[in-house]
Enzyme design. Structure first.
Site, PDB file in Angstrom:
ATOM      1  CE  LYS A   1       4.976  -0.019  -1.559  1.00 28.12           C
ATOM      2  NZ  LYS A   1       5.372   1.334  -1.161  1.00 28.12           N
TER       3      LYS A   1
ATOM      4  N   GLY B   1      -4.310  -4.393   2.046  1.00 30.09           N
ATOM      5  CA  GLY B   1      -4.639  -4.600   3.663  1.00 30.09           C
ATOM      6  C   GLY B   1      -4.591  -3.231   3.985  1.00 30.09           C
ATOM      7  CB  CYS B   2      -3.007  -0.113   3.132  1.00 32.91           C
ATOM      8  SG  CYS B   2      -1.380  -0.600   4.073  1.00 32.91           S
ATOM      9  CB  THR B   3      -6.676  -0.586  -0.068  1.00 38.20           C
ATOM     10  OG1 THR B   3      -5.431  -0.234  -1.387  1.00 38.20           O
ATOM     11  CG2 THR B   3      -8.402  -0.075  -1.171  1.00 38.20           C
TER      12      THR B   3
ATOM     13  CB  ALA C   1      -7.608   3.660   2.972  1.00 38.57           C
TER      14      ALA C   1
END
Length: 213
Positions: A106, A111-113, A116
């Site tokens: 998401k 975590g995704c940030t 990325a």
């Protein structure tokens, strides 16, 4: 004479009573047939509803699913929207360069940030080896564009809301996206994959593999 005259009315009363019994019997036998007709009509209505139910529609959509992509397989053609809401055929991404495709559950979550931003910080190292980097998620283009602007991500993001490509890559079970990354060489052959992978390790592992080619 009196005996003969008194017996005649008894016979006529028996005869006149017989048609009434037949009418009652006939009326009783017609009711079940009407009930069976109503039941048959109800069964037809139920069958029609089942054909138009969401479950039936979902089964139809399953026929559009992409084949599973494993190591050695070639990236199939599928058109997805990028963060600017523009159509992108993923096969065009591997026509001239290699491709690092990393998947996040998401957009704009911790975590995704981390994952990325890790790819952002070493993005020039991938391009210097003739590889492009793309992020793939089920988020809408609008959500991806907001995230890209907020974190100054230098690479494009692809939106796969139905998780067709995500599922074909083996990262879409249970209606969720598994954090992962996939590396395709020029021409589209899958040569490496990490699923699942930790957000802080994904960029470094991908770059290490690209440098080994």
């Amino acid at each position: 004479m009196s005996t003969t005259e008194s017996s005649a009315p008894r016979r006529s009363s028996r005869i006149s009573a017989q048609p009434k019994e037949e009418v009652k019997t006939t009326a009783k036998t017609r009711k079940p047939s009407v009930k069976r007709t109503a039941e048959a009509a109800a069964e037809k209505t139920t069958a029609k509803k089942a054909k138009s139910s969401p479950e039936h529609e979902e089964n139809t959509e399953d026929h559009d699913a992409l084949p599973k992509i494993d190591l050695g397989d070639v990236l199939p053609s599928i058109v997805l929207k990028n963060e600017e809401d523009v159509d992108v055929d993923v096969t065009d991404l591997v026509s001239e360069k290699g491709l690092v495709l990393f998947l996040v559950p998401k957009a704009d979550t911790p975590g995704c940030t981390n994952q990325a931003c890790g790819f952002r910080d070493i993005y020039p190292d991938f391009t210097s080896h003739n590889f492009e980097v793309y992020c793939l998620s089920a988020d809408s283009p609008a959500a991806q564009n907001k995230w890209k602007t907020k974190k100054e991500l230098p690479y494009p993001l692809l939106s796969d809301p139905k998780r067709k490509l995500i599922t074909a890559l083996g990262a879409g079970e249970g209606g969720k996206t598994k954090r992962s990354h996939f590396i395709f060489e020029k021409g589209g052959k899958l040569v490496d994959k990490k699923i699942p992978v930790k957000p802080v390790e994904s960029p470094a592992l991908a770059l290490e593999f690209v440098k080994s080619l």
